[in-house]
Design an enzyme around this catalytic site. Structure first.
Site, PDB file in Angstrom:
ATOM      1  N   PRO A 264     -34.753  11.076  -4.293  1.00 25.21           N
ATOM      2  CA  PRO A 264     -33.922  10.037  -3.659  1.00 25.21           C
ATOM      3  C   PRO A 264     -32.890   9.391  -4.567  1.00 25.21           C
ATOM      4  O   PRO A 264     -32.292   8.387  -4.211  1.00 25.21           O
ATOM      5  CB  PRO A 264     -34.957   8.999  -3.215  1.00 25.21           C
ATOM      6  N   GLY A 265     -32.674   9.930  -5.774  1.00 26.49           N
ATOM      7  CA  GLY A 265     -31.588   9.462  -6.608  1.00 26.49           C
ATOM      8  C   GLY A 265     -31.969   8.609  -7.794  1.00 26.49           C
ATOM      9  O   GLY A 265     -31.089   8.143  -8.524  1.00 26.49           O
ATOM     10  N   LYS A 267     -33.324   9.251 -10.768  1.00 24.93           N
ATOM     11  CA  LYS A 267     -32.925   9.764 -12.081  1.00 24.93           C
ATOM     12  C   LYS A 267     -31.403   9.807 -12.199  1.00 24.93           C
ATOM     13  O   LYS A 267     -30.852   9.559 -13.286  1.00 24.93           O
ATOM     14  CB  LYS A 267     -33.547  11.140 -12.317  1.00 24.93           C
ATOM     15  N   ASP A 312     -27.223  23.584  -1.240  1.00 24.81           N
ATOM     16  CA  ASP A 312     -28.429  24.298  -1.669  1.00 24.81           C
ATOM     17  C   ASP A 312     -28.136  24.870  -3.048  1.00 24.81           C
ATOM     18  O   ASP A 312     -27.225  25.688  -3.213  1.00 24.81           O
ATOM     19  CB  ASP A 312     -28.734  25.413  -0.669  1.00 24.81           C
ATOM     20  N   ASP A 328     -35.141  18.556 -11.828  1.00 20.69           N
ATOM     21  CA  ASP A 328     -36.445  17.947 -11.591  1.00 20.69           C
ATOM     22  C   ASP A 328     -37.037  18.700 -10.409  1.00 20.69           C
ATOM     23  O   ASP A 328     -36.779  18.380  -9.254  1.00 20.69           O
ATOM     24  CB  ASP A 328     -36.283  16.460 -11.289  1.00 20.69           C
ATOM     25  N   CYS A 381     -43.419  16.697 -12.175  1.00 20.63           N
ATOM     26  CA  CYS A 381     -44.482  15.687 -12.244  1.00 20.63           C
ATOM     27  C   CYS A 381     -45.843  16.370 -12.088  1.00 20.63           C
ATOM     28  O   CYS A 381     -46.773  15.822 -11.512  1.00 20.63           O
ATOM     29  CB  CYS A 381     -44.275  14.596 -11.190  1.00 20.63           C
TER      30      CYS A 381
END
Length: 443
Positions: A264-265, A267, A312, A328, A381
């Site tokens: 959702p932004g 980083k 994409d 990420d 993560c």
């Protein structure tokens, strides 16, 4: 008399647990804001706690229920799980826990369900106080730990093979511990005193993170979510382990940066802040809705350097080379099991294999957008070697023009593992995170 808000919360929790069980609903998406904050908070605690602990709760309950748990009414099974969670995990006073469970059973079913609930939970509590609760003792260490710490056996077996018993027990306990939260301070370390004072006015205790000076640890999140601090861009909810991935990226003012899987932004915003909003951060996502989230995050923080891009990555032609690219990657999320109550039940060995294939494809696509001399940072993560170190090794074998660039002093020394960044919940008290710097040398 039963506590009315607590009874309402339990009834709400029963409904939501049935949705998780029957419809595959995600725990984090069930809160809808239609109930008073205290009711909603209690319901969230019950739903997340029972979802996280259900394998252990079912094991214990099975010793006090005649017949199979699966043969109980679905609503009654959820009531019993909530009651057992209340007694065993929350350690609520037995009289209150049993009474509330009985009233819940009567409300969702009938008086007979209340009587059964009373008998089962009182027997469970007697065993708890006597120290005679059943314990898993199959002789299979992986299975016994998986039952006791409420995880799938296949994941526990993997961690035992990788880490041994001591570290595995510590990781399992950390994954079941109450979630801890950190806030990123938009104004950096200089804003800490003012933000801490505002949080204190909300009844929230904040303390400096030991890992980054522009993060604070907070003891509660809900008052912050209701306060408007997030909307005004003063703080952002971001685990410091995720924030340190941006430290590994080390973006500099004036550079072109690509966040290749941005939504959702968080980083992308942090990168732009560390660049002083000087340069460009192209924030890519395949979803129109998620690109909207990125744009909203940029507006809240007053950042003009972020350019949301709907594309994409695997088919995107790009718009020139970038100094730094962050991937990420989508992953199993095993480093965030403490915050994602249902995630442990949504993974499988087959899904892990599919993820590693996707990670390879995304890494290859991201590498095409790095300028010669530039840096590609790969992060997850996850705590799984297959998704972390093994993907880096495989990438370097496919791309001889890249080399592993040590993270050095970009993150605290305790988080440096050889040449890469690695945070572990049971070691560092953060979410799990991994990042490697890959330097492109070929023209």
């Amino acid at each position: 008399m039963p506590d009315a808000p607590d009874l309402t919360a339990r009834l709400l929790a029963v409904q939501r647990l049935l949705r998780v069980e029957d419809d595959g609903a995600h725990v984090a998406r069930l809160a809808d804001g239609s109930h008073p904050p205290e009711v909603s908070r209690r319901a969230v605690d019950f739903v997340a706690g029972v979802t996280r602990q259900k394998r252990w709760l079912d094991f214990v309950l099975a010793a006090f229920v005649r017949g199979r748990l699966q043969d109980l009414d679905p609503e009654l099974l959820q009531v019993l799980r909530i009651g057992a969670y209340d007694l065993l995990i929350r350690e609520t006073a037995p009289h209150a826990a049993v009474n509330e469970a009985v009233e819940t059973a009567k409300a969702v079913l009938h008086r007979g369900a209340g009587s059964l609930t009373n008998g089962v939970l009182r027997a469970l509590d007697r065993a708890r106080r006597a120290g005679t609760l059943p314990q898993p003792a199959s002789g299979d260490l992986a299975d016994d730990l998986a039952v006791r710490f409420s995880h799938p056996t296949w994941t526990v077996r993997r961690w035992l093979d990788a880490w041994g018993e001591g570290a595995t027990r510590a990781f399992l306990a950390a994954s079941n511990a109450p979630a801890t939260f950190t806030l990123r301070l938009t104004g950096g370390a200089d804003a800490r005193a003012a933000v801490t004072a505002r949080l204190a006015d909300l009844g929230v205790t904040a303390s400096p993170s030991p890992w980054a000076d522009d993060f604070v640890e907070v003891d509660r999140l809900q008052p912050i979510l209701r306060s408007g601090l997030l909307d005004e861009g003063t703080v952002a909810v971001q685990d410091v382990a995720a924030g340190l991935v941006v430290h590994v990226l080390a973006p500099q003012p004036g550079e072109r940066v690509l966040d290749a899987a941005s939504a959702p932004g968080g980083k992308a915003v942090y990168a732009a802040l560390r660049m002083g909003d000087d340069g460009e951060v192209a924030a890519l996502d395949v979803s129109e809705a998620k690109v909207g989230l990125i744009a909203g995050a940029a507006r809240r923080h007053g950042l003009s350097s972020i350019r949301p891009v709907k594309a994409d990555l695997t088919t995107w032609d790009g718009d020139g080379a970038y100094d730094r690219v962050l991937l990420d990657a989508p992953c199993s999320g095993t480093g965030v099991l403490g915050k994602r109550a249902d995630l442990r039940w949504r993974r499988s060995p087959e899904a892990l294999a599919e993820l590693t294939d996707l990670q390879d494809r995304l890494l290859d696509a991201a590498a095409a957008h790095v300028r010669p001399g530039g840096v590609l940072v790969y992060s997850t993560c996850s705590v799984e070697a297959e998704e972390n170190d093994d993907r880096v090794t495989a990438f370097l074998a496919r791309h001889p023009g890249y080399s592993l660039d040590p993270v050095g002093t970009l993150v605290p020394a305790a988080l440096v593992d050889g040449d890469v960044y690695r945070a572990l919940p049971h070691v560092h008290g953060t979410d799990g995170a991994f990042a490697a710097r890959l330097r492109r040398s070929d023209p």
